[in-house]
Design a protein around this motif. Structure first.
Motif, PDB file in Angstrom:
ATOM      1  N   ARG A   1      21.899 115.635  -8.463  1.00 27.02           N
ATOM      2  CA  ARG A   1      22.050 114.524  -7.529  1.00 27.02           C
ATOM      3  C   ARG A   1      21.587 114.955  -6.149  1.00 27.02           C
ATOM      4  O   ARG A   1      21.595 116.130  -5.803  1.00 27.02           O
ATOM      5  CB  ARG A   1      23.476 114.012  -7.477  1.00 27.02           C
ATOM      6  N   SER A   2      21.189 113.949  -5.381  1.00 32.16           N
ATOM      7  CA  SER A   2      20.758 114.186  -4.019  1.00 32.16           C
ATOM      8  C   SER A   2      21.112 112.961  -3.189  1.00 32.16           C
ATOM      9  O   SER A   2      21.118 111.841  -3.693  1.00 32.16           O
ATOM     10  CB  SER A   2      19.247 114.428  -3.993  1.00 32.16           C
ATOM     11  N   ASN A   3      21.411 113.183  -1.916  1.00 28.66           N
ATOM     12  CA  ASN A   3      21.786 112.094  -1.023  1.00 28.66           C
ATOM     13  C   ASN A   3      21.072 112.289   0.297  1.00 28.66           C
ATOM     14  O   ASN A   3      21.092 113.376   0.865  1.00 28.66           O
ATOM     15  CB  ASN A   3      23.309 112.084  -0.819  1.00 28.66           C
ATOM     16  N   PHE A   4      20.415 111.242   0.775  1.00 26.42           N
ATOM     17  CA  PHE A   4      19.779 111.230   2.089  1.00 26.42           C
ATOM     18  C   PHE A   4      20.483 110.162   2.906  1.00 26.42           C
ATOM     19  O   PHE A   4      20.612 109.025   2.453  1.00 26.42           O
ATOM     20  CB  PHE A   4      18.285 110.917   1.966  1.00 26.42           C
TER      21      PHE A   4
ATOM     22  N   ASP B   1      20.508 107.423  -2.632  1.00 22.64           N
ATOM     23  CA  ASP B   1      21.101 108.347  -3.595  1.00 22.64           C
ATOM     24  C   ASP B   1      20.176 108.472  -4.801  1.00 22.64           C
ATOM     25  O   ASP B   1      19.654 107.469  -5.296  1.00 22.64           O
ATOM     26  CB  ASP B   1      22.466 107.852  -4.076  1.00 22.64           C
ATOM     27  N   LEU B   2      19.978 109.704  -5.271  1.00 17.58           N
ATOM     28  CA  LEU B   2      19.156 109.980  -6.441  1.00 17.58           C
ATOM     29  C   LEU B   2      19.952 110.854  -7.391  1.00 17.58           C
ATOM     30  O   LEU B   2      20.756 111.673  -6.952  1.00 17.58           O
ATOM     31  CB  LEU B   2      17.876 110.730  -6.046  1.00 17.58           C
ATOM     32  N   GLY B   3      19.719 110.726  -8.701  1.00 15.59           N
ATOM     33  CA  GLY B   3      20.393 111.605  -9.634  1.00 15.59           C
ATOM     34  C   GLY B   3      20.194 111.205 -11.072  1.00 15.59           C
ATOM     35  O   GLY B   3      19.587 110.178 -11.387  1.00 15.59           O
ATOM     36  N   ASP B   4      20.730 112.036 -11.977  1.00 17.20           N
ATOM     37  CA  ASP B   4      20.669 111.780 -13.418  1.00 17.20           C
ATOM     38  C   ASP B   4      21.588 112.757 -14.139  1.00 17.20           C
ATOM     39  O   ASP B   4      21.912 113.825 -13.625  1.00 17.20           O
ATOM     40  CB  ASP B   4      19.245 111.941 -13.929  1.00 17.20           C
TER      41      ASP B   4
END
Length: 88
Positions: free
Chosen positions: A5-8, A29-32
């Motif tokens: 996961r990543s958050n900007f 938000d990005l992720g899997d």
């Protein structure tokens, strides 16, 4: 089972009323979650939120966020989150 996961997040400077501080944020938000690398995908959502700090009661930030997925899936069309503490 693996995940990433990543958050900007972009935040405004806080506005102050007496001792209360309030601000806004926009985020991506990005992720899997996946079982093998060939199943790896990128799922994304965007959102906006408010941040409040009441130092007399708690030094942790109250976060109110609304997020919308960027893809058409079987998940809910929007997520509302209310929590204490920063996202990172």
């Amino acid at each position: 089972l693996s995940s990433w996961r990543s958050n900007f997040e972009l935040r405004t400077k806080p506005l102050r009323w007496s001792s209360v501080a309030a601000g806004a944020a926009a985020f991506l938000d990005l992720g899997d979650t996946f079982t093998s690398l060939r199943d790896l995908e990128v799922h994304a959502s965007i959102g906006a939120g408010l941040r409040f700090l009441f130092p007399e009661f708690n030094r942790r930030v109250l976060r109110i966020d609304l997020a919308l997925p960027l893809e058409t899936t079987t998940v809910a069309p929007a997520s509302f989150i209310l929590t204490f503490g920063q996202g990172f």
